[in-house]
Design an enzyme around this catalytic site. Sequence first.
Site, short mmCIF file in Angstrom:
data_model
loop_
_atom_site.label_atom_id
_atom_site.label_comp_id
_atom_site.label_asym_id
_atom_site.label_seq_id
_atom_site.Cartn_x
_atom_site.Cartn_y
_atom_site.Cartn_z
N ASP A 134 0.85 -1.19 0.00
CA ASP A 134 0.00 0.00 0.00
C ASP A 134 0.89 1.24 0.00
O ASP A 134 1.89 1.32 0.70
CB ASP A 134 -0.92 0.00 1.24
N HIS A 178 -11.48 -7.21 -13.11
CA HIS A 178 -12.14 -6.09 -12.45
C HIS A 178 -13.48 -6.52 -11.86
O HIS A 178 -14.39 -6.93 -12.57
CB HIS A 178 -12.37 -4.91 -13.41
N ASN A 197 -12.80 -3.54 2.61
CA ASN A 197 -13.78 -2.48 2.82
C ASN A 197 -14.75 -2.47 1.64
O ASN A 197 -14.33 -2.57 0.49
CB ASN A 197 -13.08 -1.12 2.94
N GLY A 241 -15.98 2.19 4.01
CA GLY A 241 -14.75 2.98 3.89
C GLY A 241 -13.97 2.68 2.63
O GLY A 241 -12.77 2.97 2.54
N HIS A 255 -10.50 -5.39 -3.31
CA HIS A 255 -9.15 -5.63 -2.80
C HIS A 255 -9.22 -5.99 -1.33
O HIS A 255 -10.17 -5.63 -0.63
CB HIS A 255 -8.26 -4.40 -3.01
#
Length: 115
Positions: free
Chosen positions: A31, A47, A88, A94, A101
């Site tokens: 990240d 996707h 999330n 959030g 992911h």
Amino acid sequence: MLEGCIFCKIGAGKISSHKMYDDGEVFAFKDVSPQAPVHVIIIPKKHISGLDVVTDEDGRILGHIQVVAAKIAKQFFEMKEGFRLVSNCGVDGGQTVFHIHYHLLGGRSFGWPPG
Ligand code: 5GP
Ligand code: ZN
């Protein structure tokens, strides 16, 4: 590959990232804004916008992501005391990037419930 999707581009190598894992189907990278000493993002290259739209067809790859997360945790990091895997979903969850992911977080202890 969805045009304009940042995680599709990262998975395809069109945007650079610190790659941790790639098996052609699942891709993992550090990240850019780590929230813990270990913070790895794991995505399917396909996707899917989020957990709220998955179908039975996606079950295998989502299960595979959990196995990949456990492998990354064991192979690359000292997380003998455990780790957390989070996805999330939506505004209340959030989510800020709308390509599904999982966050693999570790290297410190986390509170519960989350804020
Ligand atoms: P979300 O908020 O959707 O659960 O998580 C999105 C995560 O993606 C955030 O933790 C954010 O730091 C990370 N992120 C967003 N853009 C990029 C990027 O371009 N590169 C990397 N490596 N991480 C990103
Ligand atoms: Zn995407």
